[in-house]
Design a protein around this motif. Structure first.
Motif, PDB file in Angstrom:
ATOM      1  N   ILE A   1       0.842  -1.208   0.000  1.00 29.68           N
ATOM      2  CA  ILE A   1       0.000   0.000   0.000  1.00 29.68           C
ATOM      3  C   ILE A   1       0.869   1.247   0.000  1.00 29.68           C
ATOM      4  N   VAL A   2       1.929   1.217   0.787  1.00 30.91           N
ATOM      5  CA  VAL A   2       2.845   2.364   0.855  1.00 30.91           C
ATOM      6  C   VAL A   2       3.493   2.604  -0.510  1.00 30.91           C
ATOM      7  N   LYS A   3       3.914   1.531  -1.167  1.00 34.73           N
ATOM      8  CA  LYS A   3       4.535   1.675  -2.491  1.00 34.73           C
ATOM      9  C   LYS A   3       3.538   2.178  -3.526  1.00 34.73           C
ATOM     10  N   ALA A   4       2.316   1.704  -3.455  1.00 30.97           N
ATOM     11  CA  ALA A   4       1.314   2.058  -4.464  1.00 30.97           C
ATOM     12  C   ALA A   4       0.831   3.504  -4.315  1.00 30.97           C
TER      13      ALA A   4
ATOM     14  N   GLY B   1       2.300   5.982  -2.086  1.00 30.84           N
ATOM     15  CA  GLY B   1       3.308   6.974  -1.715  1.00 30.84           C
ATOM     16  C   GLY B   1       3.076   7.608  -0.353  1.00 30.84           C
ATOM     17  N   VAL B   2       2.091   7.121   0.369  1.00 32.99           N
ATOM     18  CA  VAL B   2       1.797   7.625   1.707  1.00 32.99           C
ATOM     19  C   VAL B   2       2.707   6.897   2.694  1.00 32.99           C
ATOM     20  N   PRO B   3       3.423   7.627   3.561  1.00 28.60           N
ATOM     21  CA  PRO B   3       4.319   6.962   4.513  1.00 28.60           C
ATOM     22  C   PRO B   3       3.572   6.024   5.455  1.00 28.60           C
ATOM     23  N   LYS B   4       4.252   4.982   5.873  1.00 25.43           N
ATOM     24  CA  LYS B   4       3.661   3.989   6.760  1.00 25.43           C
ATOM     25  C   LYS B   4       3.205   4.635   8.070  1.00 25.43           C
TER      26      LYS B   4
END
Length: 86
Positions: A68-71, A73-76
């Motif tokens: 999800i983070v990669k898709a 771009g929102v930081p974990k």
């Protein structure tokens, strides 16, 4: 004599550090008064909402948090922070 010299040099270093902290604090306060924002710019709200949606549906879509983070771009850390708020 060596101890005295060491203590004097240490005092000067501490004084210099205190001046730096004072100047930095004043500059930060002045910038805030001028309306400048501090810190990293936030992600667009639509990206965060998309990440939250994917996070809530991860049981059916099979995506991990890293995916999800990669898709999106929102930081974990942002993702976890927002999930605790809702």
């Amino acid at each position: 004599m060596q101890t005295l010299l060491f203590n004097v040099l240490g005092s000067f270093a501490q004084f210099e550090r205190d001046l730096i902290v004072e100047h930095t604090t004043k500059g930060r306060e002045r910038a805030k008064k001028q309306g400048k924002r501090m810190g990293r710019p936030s992600k667009p709200e639509k990206d965060v909402k998309q990440a939250l949606k994917l996070y809530q549906e991860r049981g059916t879509n099979g995506m991990s948090v890293a995916d999800i983070v990669k898709a999106t771009g929102v930081p974990k850390s942002t993702l976890y922070h927002k999930t605790k708020q809702t």
